[in-house]
Write an enzyme that holds these catalytic residues in place. Sequence first.
Site, PDB file in Angstrom:
ATOM      1  N   ASP A  45      31.225  44.754  36.476  1.00 40.39           N
ATOM      2  CA  ASP A  45      32.191  44.948  35.397  1.00 40.39           C
ATOM      3  C   ASP A  45      33.564  44.716  36.022  1.00 40.39           C
ATOM      4  O   ASP A  45      34.007  45.489  36.866  1.00 40.39           O
ATOM      5  CB  ASP A  45      32.068  46.385  34.861  1.00 40.39           C
ATOM      6  N   TRP A  83      33.221  54.348  34.198  1.00 35.73           N
ATOM      7  CA  TRP A  83      32.586  53.159  33.611  1.00 35.73           C
ATOM      8  C   TRP A  83      31.243  52.873  34.261  1.00 35.73           C
ATOM      9  O   TRP A  83      30.271  52.543  33.580  1.00 35.73           O
ATOM     10  CB  TRP A  83      33.514  51.951  33.689  1.00 35.73           C
ATOM     11  N   LYS A 103      42.434  43.807  28.861  1.00 34.37           N
ATOM     12  CA  LYS A 103      43.289  44.249  29.959  1.00 34.37           C
ATOM     13  C   LYS A 103      44.187  43.094  30.431  1.00 34.37           C
ATOM     14  O   LYS A 103      45.394  43.209  30.408  1.00 34.37           O
ATOM     15  CB  LYS A 103      42.452  44.766  31.121  1.00 34.37           C
TER      16      LYS A 103
HETATM   17  C1  LIG Z   1      38.654  49.241  29.737  1.00 35.56           C
HETATM   18  C2  LIG Z   1      37.385  49.156  30.485  1.00 35.56           C
HETATM   19  C3  LIG Z   1      36.130  49.189  29.857  1.00 35.56           C
HETATM   20  C4  LIG Z   1      35.905  49.437  28.388  1.00 35.56           C
HETATM   21  O1  LIG Z   1      36.777  48.924  27.569  1.00 35.56           O
HETATM   22  P1  LIG Z   1      37.151  49.511  26.128  1.00 35.56           P
HETATM   23  O2  LIG Z   1      38.634  49.483  26.145  1.00 35.56           O
HETATM   24  O3  LIG Z   1      36.603  50.885  25.982  1.00 35.56           O
HETATM   25  O4  LIG Z   1      36.557  48.531  25.204  1.00 35.56           O
HETATM   26  C5  LIG Z   1      35.007  49.031  30.630  1.00 35.56           C
HETATM   27  N1  LIG Z   1      35.086  48.881  31.957  1.00 35.56           N
HETATM   28  C6  LIG Z   1      36.271  48.861  32.590  1.00 35.56           C
HETATM   29  C7  LIG Z   1      36.310  48.667  34.064  1.00 35.56           C
HETATM   30  C8  LIG Z   1      37.459  49.004  31.877  1.00 35.56           C
HETATM   31  O5  LIG Z   1      38.631  48.999  32.519  1.00 35.56           O
END
Ligand SMILES: *Cc1c(COP(=O)(O)O)cnc(C)c1O
Length: 276
Positions: free
Chosen positions: A87, A17, A111
Amino acid sequence: MTFMKNGVADYIVTGQWAKKAAKEAEKYGKVNILASSADKTFSYIPDCSDLLVDEDADYVYICENNTIYGTKYHSLPGTKGKDLVADVSSCFLSEPMDITRYGMIFAGAQKNVGPAGVVIAVIREDLIREDVPETVPTMLKYKTQVDAGSLYNTPPCYGIYICGKVFKHLLKEGGLDAMKEKNERKAKRLYDCLDESRLFSNPVAKDSRSMMNVTFVTGKEELDKEFVKAASGRGLVNLKGHRTVGGMRASIYNAMPFEGVEKLVDFINEFEREHI
Ligand SMILES: *Cc1c(COP(=O)(O)O)cnc(C)c1O
Protein backbone atom coordinates in the site's frame (compact mmCIF):
# COMPACT_ATOMS: atom_id res chain seq x y z
CA MET A 1 -8.79 -11.58 -1.99
CA THR A 2 -7.53 -12.35 -5.47
CA PHE A 3 -3.97 -13.35 -4.57
CA MET A 4 -4.76 -15.91 -1.84
CA LYS A 5 -4.30 -19.08 -3.87
CA ASN A 6 -2.76 -21.12 -1.06
CA GLY A 7 -4.89 -19.29 1.44
CA VAL A 8 -1.88 -17.97 3.36
CA ALA A 9 -0.56 -14.42 3.55
CA ASP A 10 2.19 -12.71 5.54
CA TYR A 11 1.74 -9.20 6.91
CA ILE A 12 4.07 -6.71 8.54
CA VAL A 13 2.10 -4.44 10.83
CA THR A 14 3.51 -0.91 11.07
CA GLY A 15 0.33 1.03 11.71
CA GLN A 16 -3.42 1.28 11.33
CA TRP A 17 -3.56 0.66 7.59
CA ALA A 18 -1.47 -2.52 7.66
CA LYS A 19 -3.40 -3.70 10.71
CA LYS A 20 -6.71 -3.15 8.99
CA ALA A 21 -5.46 -4.89 5.85
CA ALA A 22 -4.30 -7.92 7.86
CA LYS A 23 -7.66 -8.12 9.60
CA GLU A 24 -9.53 -8.05 6.30
CA ALA A 25 -7.24 -10.73 4.87
CA GLU A 26 -8.26 -13.04 7.70
CA LYS A 27 -11.64 -13.31 5.99
CA TYR A 28 -9.98 -15.08 3.08
CA GLY A 29 -7.28 -17.24 4.62
CA LYS A 30 -4.58 -17.69 7.22
CA VAL A 31 -2.72 -14.52 8.12
CA ASN A 32 0.74 -14.49 9.71
CA ILE A 33 2.06 -11.33 11.33
CA LEU A 34 5.79 -11.46 10.53
CA ALA A 35 6.75 -8.32 12.40
CA SER A 36 5.08 -5.43 14.13
CA SER A 37 5.98 -2.12 15.74
CA ALA A 38 2.83 -1.97 17.87
CA ASP A 39 5.01 -2.26 21.01
CA LYS A 40 6.19 1.34 20.60
CA THR A 41 3.03 2.90 19.13
CA PHE A 42 4.28 2.26 15.58
CA SER A 43 7.06 4.82 15.94
CA TYR A 44 9.57 2.78 13.94
CA ILE A 45 9.88 0.27 11.09
CA PRO A 46 10.97 -3.14 12.42
CA ASP A 47 14.05 -4.91 11.09
CA CYS A 48 12.74 -6.90 8.13
CA SER A 49 15.99 -8.31 6.80
CA ASP A 50 15.42 -11.88 7.99
CA LEU A 51 11.72 -12.60 8.36
CA LEU A 52 10.12 -15.97 9.02
CA VAL A 53 8.27 -15.94 5.72
CA ASP A 54 5.73 -18.79 5.46
CA GLU A 55 6.67 -21.28 2.74
CA ASP A 56 3.05 -21.29 1.58
CA ALA A 57 2.57 -17.54 1.71
CA ASP A 58 0.95 -16.14 -1.42
CA TYR A 59 2.50 -12.73 -0.77
CA VAL A 60 4.10 -10.50 1.84
CA TYR A 61 2.20 -7.29 2.58
CA ILE A 62 3.44 -3.93 3.78
CA CYS A 63 2.17 -0.39 4.12
CA GLU A 64 5.22 1.48 2.85
CA ASN A 65 4.55 4.94 4.24
CA ASN A 66 2.59 5.06 7.48
CA THR A 67 0.55 8.20 7.13
CA ILE A 68 -0.70 8.42 10.71
CA TYR A 69 2.61 7.72 12.46
CA GLY A 70 4.99 9.39 10.02
CA THR A 71 7.18 6.39 9.29
CA LYS A 72 8.46 4.88 6.05
CA TYR A 73 10.42 1.81 5.04
CA HIS A 74 13.88 2.94 3.95
CA SER A 75 14.71 -0.53 2.74
CA LEU A 76 12.16 -3.07 1.57
CA PRO A 77 11.69 -6.32 3.54
CA GLY A 78 13.40 -9.50 2.43
CA THR A 79 10.50 -11.68 1.25
CA LYS A 80 12.46 -14.89 0.52
CA GLY A 81 11.18 -14.93 -3.04
CA LYS A 82 7.54 -14.20 -2.22
CA ASP A 83 5.74 -11.39 -4.01
CA LEU A 84 5.69 -8.10 -2.18
CA VAL A 85 2.37 -6.26 -2.10
CA ALA A 86 2.53 -2.66 -0.90
CA ASP A 87 0.00 0.00 0.00
CA VAL A 88 1.83 3.10 -1.22
CA SER A 89 -1.13 5.48 -0.89
CA SER A 90 0.75 8.22 0.94
CA CYS A 91 4.14 8.07 -0.82
CA PHE A 92 3.18 7.29 -4.43
CA LEU A 93 4.86 9.70 -6.90
CA SER A 94 6.79 11.44 -4.11
CA GLU A 95 10.02 9.93 -5.45
CA PRO A 96 11.09 7.30 -7.99
CA MET A 97 10.53 3.69 -6.94
CA ASP A 98 11.95 0.41 -8.27
CA ILE A 99 8.73 -1.24 -9.40
CA THR A 100 10.55 -4.49 -10.21
CA ARG A 101 10.83 -5.17 -6.46
CA TYR A 102 7.08 -5.55 -6.06
CA GLY A 103 4.43 -8.01 -7.21
CA MET A 104 1.88 -5.27 -6.83
CA ILE A 105 1.48 -1.76 -5.49
CA PHE A 106 -1.67 0.24 -5.04
CA ALA A 107 -2.44 3.78 -4.03
CA GLY A 108 -5.54 5.80 -3.31
CA ALA A 109 -5.22 8.89 -5.47
CA GLN A 110 -6.23 11.39 -2.83
CA LYS A 111 -2.81 11.99 -1.26
CA ASN A 112 -0.42 12.81 -4.09
CA VAL A 113 -2.31 12.27 -7.32
CA GLY A 114 -5.85 13.56 -7.53
CA PRO A 115 -9.32 13.55 -6.01
CA ALA A 116 -10.68 10.74 -3.83
CA GLY A 117 -12.46 7.97 -5.72
CA VAL A 118 -9.57 6.73 -7.86
CA VAL A 119 -7.25 3.89 -6.92
CA ILE A 120 -4.15 3.15 -8.95
CA ALA A 121 -2.93 -0.44 -9.05
CA VAL A 122 0.30 -1.58 -10.70
CA ILE A 123 0.52 -5.36 -10.99
CA ARG A 124 3.15 -7.61 -12.49
CA GLU A 125 1.74 -9.28 -15.63
CA ASP A 126 1.90 -12.86 -14.35
CA LEU A 127 -0.17 -11.93 -11.28
CA ILE A 128 -3.10 -10.84 -13.44
CA ARG A 129 -4.74 -14.23 -13.41
CA GLU A 130 -8.01 -15.79 -14.44
CA ASP A 131 -7.75 -18.52 -11.80
CA VAL A 132 -8.49 -16.47 -8.70
CA PRO A 133 -10.60 -17.91 -5.85
CA GLU A 134 -14.15 -18.56 -7.05
CA THR A 135 -15.68 -16.24 -4.48
CA VAL A 136 -14.04 -13.17 -6.05
CA PRO A 137 -16.69 -11.08 -7.81
CA THR A 138 -16.07 -10.64 -11.56
CA MET A 139 -15.57 -6.89 -11.37
CA LEU A 140 -13.02 -7.26 -8.58
CA LYS A 141 -10.75 -9.51 -10.65
CA TYR A 142 -7.76 -7.61 -11.94
CA LYS A 143 -7.97 -9.66 -15.14
CA THR A 144 -11.45 -8.27 -15.79
CA GLN A 145 -10.23 -4.72 -15.32
CA VAL A 146 -7.08 -5.19 -17.42
CA ASP A 147 -8.92 -6.94 -20.28
CA ALA A 148 -11.41 -4.08 -20.37
CA GLY A 149 -8.73 -1.38 -20.26
CA SER A 150 -10.03 -0.31 -16.83
CA LEU A 151 -13.42 0.33 -18.46
CA TYR A 152 -15.36 -2.77 -17.35
CA ASN A 153 -17.75 -0.47 -15.55
CA THR A 154 -18.03 3.29 -15.78
CA PRO A 155 -14.98 4.65 -13.97
CA PRO A 156 -14.87 7.98 -12.12
CA CYS A 157 -14.01 9.92 -15.30
CA TYR A 158 -13.58 13.33 -13.72
CA GLY A 159 -11.19 12.00 -11.04
CA ILE A 160 -9.13 10.19 -13.68
CA TYR A 161 -9.06 13.32 -15.84
CA ILE A 162 -7.63 15.32 -12.93
CA CYS A 163 -5.03 12.58 -12.27
CA GLY A 164 -3.96 12.92 -15.93
CA LYS A 165 -3.50 16.65 -15.43
CA VAL A 166 -1.33 15.97 -12.37
CA PHE A 167 0.79 13.41 -14.28
CA LYS A 168 1.41 15.94 -17.06
CA HIS A 169 2.27 18.59 -14.50
CA LEU A 170 4.77 16.25 -12.78
CA LEU A 171 6.45 15.47 -16.09
CA LYS A 172 6.68 19.16 -16.89
CA GLU A 173 8.22 19.83 -13.49
CA GLY A 174 10.99 17.30 -14.12
CA GLY A 175 9.33 14.04 -13.12
CA LEU A 176 9.86 12.00 -9.99
CA ASP A 177 13.56 12.83 -9.62
CA ALA A 178 12.62 16.48 -9.33
CA MET A 179 9.79 15.60 -6.92
CA LYS A 180 12.20 13.71 -4.72
CA GLU A 181 14.60 16.64 -4.57
CA LYS A 182 11.80 19.03 -3.72
CA ASN A 183 10.28 16.72 -1.10
CA GLU A 184 13.64 15.97 0.54
CA ARG A 185 14.32 19.66 0.87
CA LYS A 186 10.91 20.25 2.45
CA ALA A 187 11.19 17.34 4.89
CA LYS A 188 14.76 18.26 5.87
CA ARG A 189 13.72 21.83 6.67
CA LEU A 190 11.00 20.59 9.00
CA TYR A 191 12.95 17.75 10.67
CA ASP A 192 15.95 20.04 11.21
CA CYS A 193 13.69 22.55 12.90
CA LEU A 194 12.21 19.87 15.17
CA ASP A 195 15.63 18.38 15.98
CA GLU A 196 16.91 21.79 17.04
CA SER A 197 13.78 22.67 18.99
CA ARG A 198 13.76 22.73 22.79
CA LEU A 199 9.97 22.44 22.87
CA PHE A 200 8.97 20.23 19.96
CA SER A 201 10.26 16.84 18.91
CA ASN A 202 9.60 14.19 16.30
CA PRO A 203 8.60 10.95 18.05
CA VAL A 204 9.79 8.64 15.24
CA ALA A 205 13.01 6.59 14.99
CA LYS A 206 15.41 8.57 12.80
CA ASP A 207 15.98 5.73 10.34
CA SER A 208 12.22 5.37 9.81
CA ARG A 209 11.20 8.95 9.13
CA SER A 210 8.60 9.68 6.47
CA MET A 211 9.24 12.34 3.86
CA MET A 212 5.50 12.97 3.44
CA ASN A 213 4.05 12.97 6.96
CA VAL A 214 6.01 14.67 9.69
CA THR A 215 4.68 14.08 13.20
CA PHE A 216 5.66 16.20 16.20
CA VAL A 217 4.76 16.73 19.84
CA THR A 218 5.52 19.05 22.73
CA GLY A 219 5.09 16.27 25.27
CA LYS A 220 2.15 18.09 26.81
CA GLU A 221 -1.30 17.39 25.48
CA GLU A 222 -2.66 20.81 26.43
CA LEU A 223 0.20 22.60 24.72
CA ASP A 224 -0.25 20.50 21.58
CA LYS A 225 -3.88 21.58 21.48
CA GLU A 226 -2.92 25.19 21.95
CA PHE A 227 -0.40 24.94 19.12
CA VAL A 228 -2.91 23.42 16.69
CA LYS A 229 -5.43 26.14 17.50
CA ALA A 230 -2.94 29.00 17.25
CA ALA A 231 -1.52 27.63 13.98
CA SER A 232 -5.00 27.37 12.55
CA GLY A 233 -5.53 31.04 13.40
CA ARG A 234 -2.56 31.80 11.14
CA GLY A 235 -3.94 29.80 8.25
CA LEU A 236 -1.76 26.77 9.02
CA VAL A 237 -4.56 24.22 9.01
CA ASN A 238 -4.96 20.44 9.33
CA LEU A 239 -2.01 20.06 11.69
CA LYS A 240 -3.85 18.00 14.28
CA GLY A 241 -2.40 14.50 14.63
CA HIS A 242 -4.60 11.46 14.05
CA ARG A 243 -6.95 10.89 16.98
CA THR A 244 -5.20 7.61 17.85
CA VAL A 245 -1.81 9.30 18.46
CA GLY A 246 -2.58 12.94 19.25
CA GLY A 247 0.11 15.58 18.82
CA MET A 248 0.65 17.19 15.44
CA ARG A 249 1.18 15.98 11.91
CA ALA A 250 2.22 18.02 8.91
CA SER A 251 1.38 16.21 5.69
CA ILE A 252 3.71 17.75 3.15
CA TYR A 253 2.57 16.00 -0.01
CA ASN A 254 3.79 16.95 -3.48
CA ALA A 255 1.35 19.84 -3.70
CA MET A 256 2.78 21.59 -0.62
CA PRO A 257 5.35 24.17 -1.73
CA PHE A 258 8.61 24.79 0.15
CA GLU A 259 7.25 28.19 1.18
CA GLY A 260 4.42 26.45 3.04
CA VAL A 261 6.93 24.44 5.06
CA GLU A 262 8.92 27.61 5.79
CA LYS A 263 5.79 29.31 7.10
CA LEU A 264 5.22 26.36 9.44
CA VAL A 265 8.84 26.37 10.60
CA ASP A 266 8.61 30.10 11.34
CA PHE A 267 5.49 29.54 13.36
CA ILE A 268 6.99 26.60 15.27
CA ASN A 269 9.96 28.81 16.21
CA GLU A 270 7.70 31.69 17.21
CA PHE A 271 5.49 29.45 19.36
CA GLU A 272 8.57 27.99 21.01
CA ARG A 273 9.92 31.42 21.91
CA GLU A 274 6.62 32.28 23.55
CA HIS A 275 6.30 29.05 25.50
CA ILE A 276 9.72 28.27 26.85
C1 LIG B 1 -5.12 7.44 3.26
C2 LIG B 1 -4.64 6.05 3.28
C3 LIG B 1 -5.49 4.95 3.09
C4 LIG B 1 -7.00 5.03 2.98
O1 LIG B 1 -7.48 6.06 2.35
P1 LIG B 1 -8.92 6.71 2.61
O2 LIG B 1 -8.60 8.16 2.68
O3 LIG B 1 -9.49 6.19 3.88
O4 LIG B 1 -9.68 6.33 1.41
C5 LIG B 1 -4.94 3.69 3.04
N1 LIG B 1 -3.63 3.50 3.21
C6 LIG B 1 -2.79 4.52 3.40
C7 LIG B 1 -1.33 4.26 3.55
C8 LIG B 1 -3.27 5.83 3.45
O5 LIG B 1 -2.42 6.85 3.66
